[in-house]
Design a protein around this motif. Structure first.
Motif, PDB file in Angstrom:
ATOM      1  N   ALA A  56      55.756  39.390  32.607  1.00 62.76           N
ATOM      2  CA  ALA A  56      55.646  40.084  33.894  1.00 62.76           C
ATOM      3  C   ALA A  56      54.838  41.364  33.778  1.00 62.76           C
ATOM      4  N   ALA A  57      54.984  42.079  32.647  1.00 65.97           N
ATOM      5  CA  ALA A  57      54.294  43.363  32.489  1.00 65.97           C
ATOM      6  C   ALA A  57      52.786  43.206  32.390  1.00 65.97           C
ATOM      7  N   SER A  58      52.316  42.033  31.946  1.00 66.83           N
ATOM      8  CA  SER A  58      50.876  41.850  31.736  1.00 66.83           C
ATOM      9  C   SER A  58      50.158  41.286  32.949  1.00 66.83           C
ATOM     10  N   ARG A  59      50.908  40.776  33.944  1.00 67.39           N
ATOM     11  CA  ARG A  59      50.266  40.104  35.075  1.00 67.39           C
ATOM     12  C   ARG A  59      49.333  41.015  35.873  1.00 67.39           C
ATOM     13  N   PRO A  60      49.688  42.280  36.151  1.00 68.88           N
ATOM     14  CA  PRO A  60      48.733  43.127  36.891  1.00 68.88           C
ATOM     15  C   PRO A  60      47.428  43.344  36.139  1.00 68.88           C
ATOM     16  N   PHE A  61      47.500  43.410  34.805  1.00 73.01           N
ATOM     17  CA  PHE A  61      46.296  43.654  34.022  1.00 73.01           C
ATOM     18  C   PHE A  61      45.415  42.412  33.966  1.00 73.01           C
ATOM     19  N   VAL A  62      46.015  41.224  33.952  1.00 72.82           N
ATOM     20  CA  VAL A  62      45.234  39.988  33.981  1.00 72.82           C
ATOM     21  C   VAL A  62      44.644  39.764  35.373  1.00 72.82           C
ATOM     22  N   ALA A  63      45.361  40.184  36.387  1.00 79.75           N
ATOM     23  CA  ALA A  63      44.885  39.972  37.761  1.00 79.75           C
ATOM     24  C   ALA A  63      43.697  40.864  38.100  1.00 79.75           C
ATOM     25  N   PHE A  64      43.587  42.029  37.435  1.00 79.79           N
ATOM     26  CA  PHE A  64      42.502  42.945  37.780  1.00 79.79           C
ATOM     27  C   PHE A  64      41.121  42.356  37.466  1.00 79.79           C
ATOM     28  N   PRO A  65      40.876  41.774  36.256  1.00 83.24           N
ATOM     29  CA  PRO A  65      39.576  41.125  36.038  1.00 83.24           C
ATOM     30  C   PRO A  65      39.304  39.989  37.021  1.00 83.24           C
ATOM     31  N   ASN A  66      40.339  39.270  37.430  1.00 84.30           N
ATOM     32  CA  ASN A  66      40.136  38.224  38.437  1.00 84.30           C
ATOM     33  C   ASN A  66      39.658  38.826  39.756  1.00 84.30           C
ATOM     34  N   LEU A  67      40.238  39.974  40.124  1.00 80.62           N
ATOM     35  CA  LEU A  67      39.802  40.657  41.341  1.00 80.62           C
ATOM     36  C   LEU A  67      38.344  41.088  41.230  1.00 80.62           C
ATOM     37  N   LEU A  68      37.956  41.580  40.044  1.00 81.77           N
ATOM     38  CA  LEU A  68      36.559  41.991  39.848  1.00 81.77           C
ATOM     39  C   LEU A  68      35.617  40.806  40.001  1.00 81.77           C
ATOM     40  N   ARG A  69      35.990  39.659  39.424  1.00 80.38           N
ATOM     41  CA  ARG A  69      35.123  38.481  39.534  1.00 80.38           C
ATOM     42  C   ARG A  69      34.978  38.036  40.987  1.00 80.38           C
ATOM     43  N   GLU A  70      36.076  38.151  41.761  1.00 81.41           N
ATOM     44  CA  GLU A  70      36.012  37.762  43.165  1.00 81.41           C
ATOM     45  C   GLU A  70      35.045  38.637  43.954  1.00 81.41           C
ATOM     46  N   HIS A  71      34.782  39.841  43.441  1.00 79.42           N
ATOM     47  CA  HIS A  71      33.898  40.762  44.152  1.00 79.42           C
ATOM     48  C   HIS A  71      32.567  40.948  43.439  1.00 79.42           C
ATOM     49  N   GLN A 116      25.479  51.436  38.307  1.00 82.86           N
ATOM     50  CA  GLN A 116      25.361  51.330  39.761  1.00 82.86           C
ATOM     51  C   GLN A 116      26.634  50.809  40.413  1.00 82.86           C
ATOM     52  N   GLN A 117      27.512  50.215  39.619  1.00 87.20           N
ATOM     53  CA  GLN A 117      28.740  49.624  40.155  1.00 87.20           C
ATOM     54  C   GLN A 117      29.979  50.484  39.905  1.00 87.20           C
ATOM     55  N   ARG A 118      29.812  51.620  39.240  1.00 86.88           N
ATOM     56  CA  ARG A 118      30.980  52.406  38.837  1.00 86.88           C
ATOM     57  C   ARG A 118      31.839  52.831  40.036  1.00 86.88           C
ATOM     58  N   GLU A 119      31.204  53.286  41.103  1.00 83.18           N
ATOM     59  CA  GLU A 119      31.969  53.718  42.280  1.00 83.18           C
ATOM     60  C   GLU A 119      32.745  52.550  42.882  1.00 83.18           C
ATOM     61  N   ARG A 120      32.091  51.396  42.962  1.00 84.68           N
ATOM     62  CA  ARG A 120      32.746  50.208  43.487  1.00 84.68           C
ATOM     63  C   ARG A 120      33.893  49.766  42.563  1.00 84.68           C
ATOM     64  N   PHE A 121      33.661  49.847  41.272  1.00 83.31           N
ATOM     65  CA  PHE A 121      34.668  49.493  40.275  1.00 83.31           C
ATOM     66  C   PHE A 121      35.911  50.373  40.434  1.00 83.31           C
ATOM     67  N   ASP A 122      35.713  51.689  40.577  1.00 83.97           N
ATOM     68  CA  ASP A 122      36.843  52.603  40.723  1.00 83.97           C
ATOM     69  C   ASP A 122      37.610  52.332  42.010  1.00 83.97           C
ATOM     70  N   ALA A 123      36.876  51.969  43.080  1.00 82.13           N
ATOM     71  CA  ALA A 123      37.554  51.685  44.337  1.00 82.13           C
ATOM     72  C   ALA A 123      38.453  50.453  44.215  1.00 82.13           C
ATOM     73  N   LEU A 124      37.963  49.433  43.530  1.00 83.82           N
ATOM     74  CA  LEU A 124      38.786  48.240  43.320  1.00 83.82           C
ATOM     75  C   LEU A 124      39.954  48.526  42.387  1.00 83.82           C
ATOM     76  N   PHE A 125      39.747  49.383  41.400  1.00 83.56           N
ATOM     77  CA  PHE A 125      40.832  49.764  40.492  1.00 83.56           C
ATOM     78  C   PHE A 125      41.947  50.471  41.275  1.00 83.56           C
ATOM     79  N   ASP A 126      41.556  51.434  42.129  1.00 78.76           N
ATOM     80  CA  ASP A 126      42.556  52.150  42.928  1.00 78.76           C
ATOM     81  C   ASP A 126      43.265  51.204  43.886  1.00 78.76           C
ATOM     82  N   PHE A 127      42.499  50.292  44.483  1.00 81.84           N
ATOM     83  CA  PHE A 127      43.102  49.339  45.412  1.00 81.84           C
ATOM     84  C   PHE A 127      44.131  48.462  44.708  1.00 81.84           C
TER      85      PHE A 127
END
Length: 378
Positions: free
Chosen positions: A8-23, A63-74
């Motif tokens: 359970a503790a690792s699921r948010p960290f695995v889900a974040f790269p999936n979110l990045l790929r979706e965007h 060029q993607q750093r700002e977008r990356f940080d926004a998705l991280f915060d989200f």
């Protein structure tokens, strides 16, 4: 990996790269694993440390750093970022890396090179059926002779020898048991040798169209005959086809490889392909101490500096680099492109790659006269 089997503790960290790929971010499975390992290693005390681990391992473009940080915060803070918003950065100019996976939706580019006589810059994605060449006798002889002809390196294991630099203490003591503990003879040992790994880089661009089928069939024979072989194709993309070529049936192996490669008969971006290869640590490790054979005409249409820099880095890792070009069938051939002329001193040879027989002869001659590295394994 399914989310139901993850802690359970690792699921948010695995889900974040999936979110990045979706965007639209290019995040490989290896990067996801490295991200998790970095979090485990750092034992982060704050979310900012997790962000720094993500920057270091998931590698967003500047060029993607700002977008990356926004998705991280989200994702981690539940912020008010709009993940659906698009940015202006276009990754089309980057070299795509494919590993054992083809695209389900293949788009045909407008600038398809039908003649195969001239390298082009545009990316043309296509499906192609590979046909085994009529060189079965040549390939059969090559398969029988290749294992003994490969250059060898000193391994880490030892073997018994009549003469050797060190004493095999374990064998000597076991032999002493038969004489009630009296050591009658000291057994010697030496390092065993093993074949060097082989790395094949095969150009599948339009200018190499007439040699693509034969080169892939030859690669299949090498994979089946040698113990450690890696095969990559490149044109406008870099694709690892090693696993497909491990199928014993040649027609099945070539059929599966044809489904993995999407950039048949398109443009040529040799420098970008080699740079993409070296950018993946696991891929770059395949070149360490290896015999690297590049089957390409060397008609680079991109920046010559990229190809020169990539070959220099590759040469620093490899045992030797052999460039096999169809254009080198003429004994008086001299490189005409700026990049190929510049890298010529870094190559062990620039040889004839105009036929399967010529390539086989060259590869079988690699082990003749090659000095064995002494001391440690290289």
């Amino acid at each position: 990996m399914s989310g139901s089997v993850l802690p359970a503790a690792s699921r948010p960290f695995v889900a974040f790269p999936n979110l990045l790929r979706e965007h639209g971010f290019a995040v490989s499975p290896d990067q996801t694993i490295t991200f998790l390992e970095a979090i485990t290693l750092l034992g982060p005390r704050s979310l900012e440390q997790v962000r720094q681990a993500a920057w270091a391992t998931l590698g967003p473009q500047p060029q993607q750093r700002e977008r990356f940080d926004a998705l991280f915060d989200f994702h981690f803070l539940g912020g008010a970022a709009e993940p659906g918003e698009a940015d202006d950065w276009q990754p089309d100019e980057e070299m795509n890396v494919q590993e054992e996976a083809g695209s389900r939706e293949i788009l045909i580019g407008e600038n398809v090179n039908e003649t195969g006589q001239q390298a082009i810059e545009a990316e043309a994605l296509a499906i192609r059926a590979l046909r085994p060449p009529d060189a079965s006798d040549v390939l059969a002889r090559f398969a029988r002779n290749l294992p003994a002809a490969l250059p060898r390196r000193r391994g880490y294991r030892f073997r018994r020898a009549r003469r050797g630099a060190s004493i095999d203490l374990a064998r000597s003591l076991r032999a002493a048991i038969r004489t009630d503990g009296d050591v009658m003879r000291l057994t010697r040992r030496r390092r065993a040798s093993r074949p060097r790994p082989i790395l094949l880089m095969i150009d599948v661009s339009g200018s190499m169209k007439s040699r693509t089928d034969a080169n892939l069939a030859l690669a299949h024979v090498i994979v089946q005959s040698a113990p450690r072989v890696e095969v990559f194709t490149f044109g406008t993309r870099l694709t690892r086809v090693t696993r497909a070529l491990k199928l014993r049936n040649r027609e099945q192996a070539l059929a599966q490889a044809s489904g993995l490669v999407a950039d048949w008969d398109g443009g040529t971006r040799i420098g970008d392909a080699l740079a993409a290869f070296l950018a993946v640590p696991r891929f770059a490790g395949y070149a360490r101490g290896a015999v690297v054979a590049i089957l390409s005409d060397g008609l680079e249409r991109g920046d010559p500096g990229a190809m020169i820099g990539a070959v220099r880095r590759l040469a620093a890792r490899a045992f030797r680099i052999d460039w096999l070009s169809p254009l080198a069938a003429d004994p008086d051939y001299q490189p005409q492109t700026e990049a190929l002329a510049a890298i010529r001193p870094m190559l062990a040879s620039l040889s004839n790659g105009n036929s399967t027989a010529a390539i086989c002869r060259h590869l079988l001659a690699l082990g003749q006269g090659e000095p064995m590295l002494k001391g440690r394994a290289a």
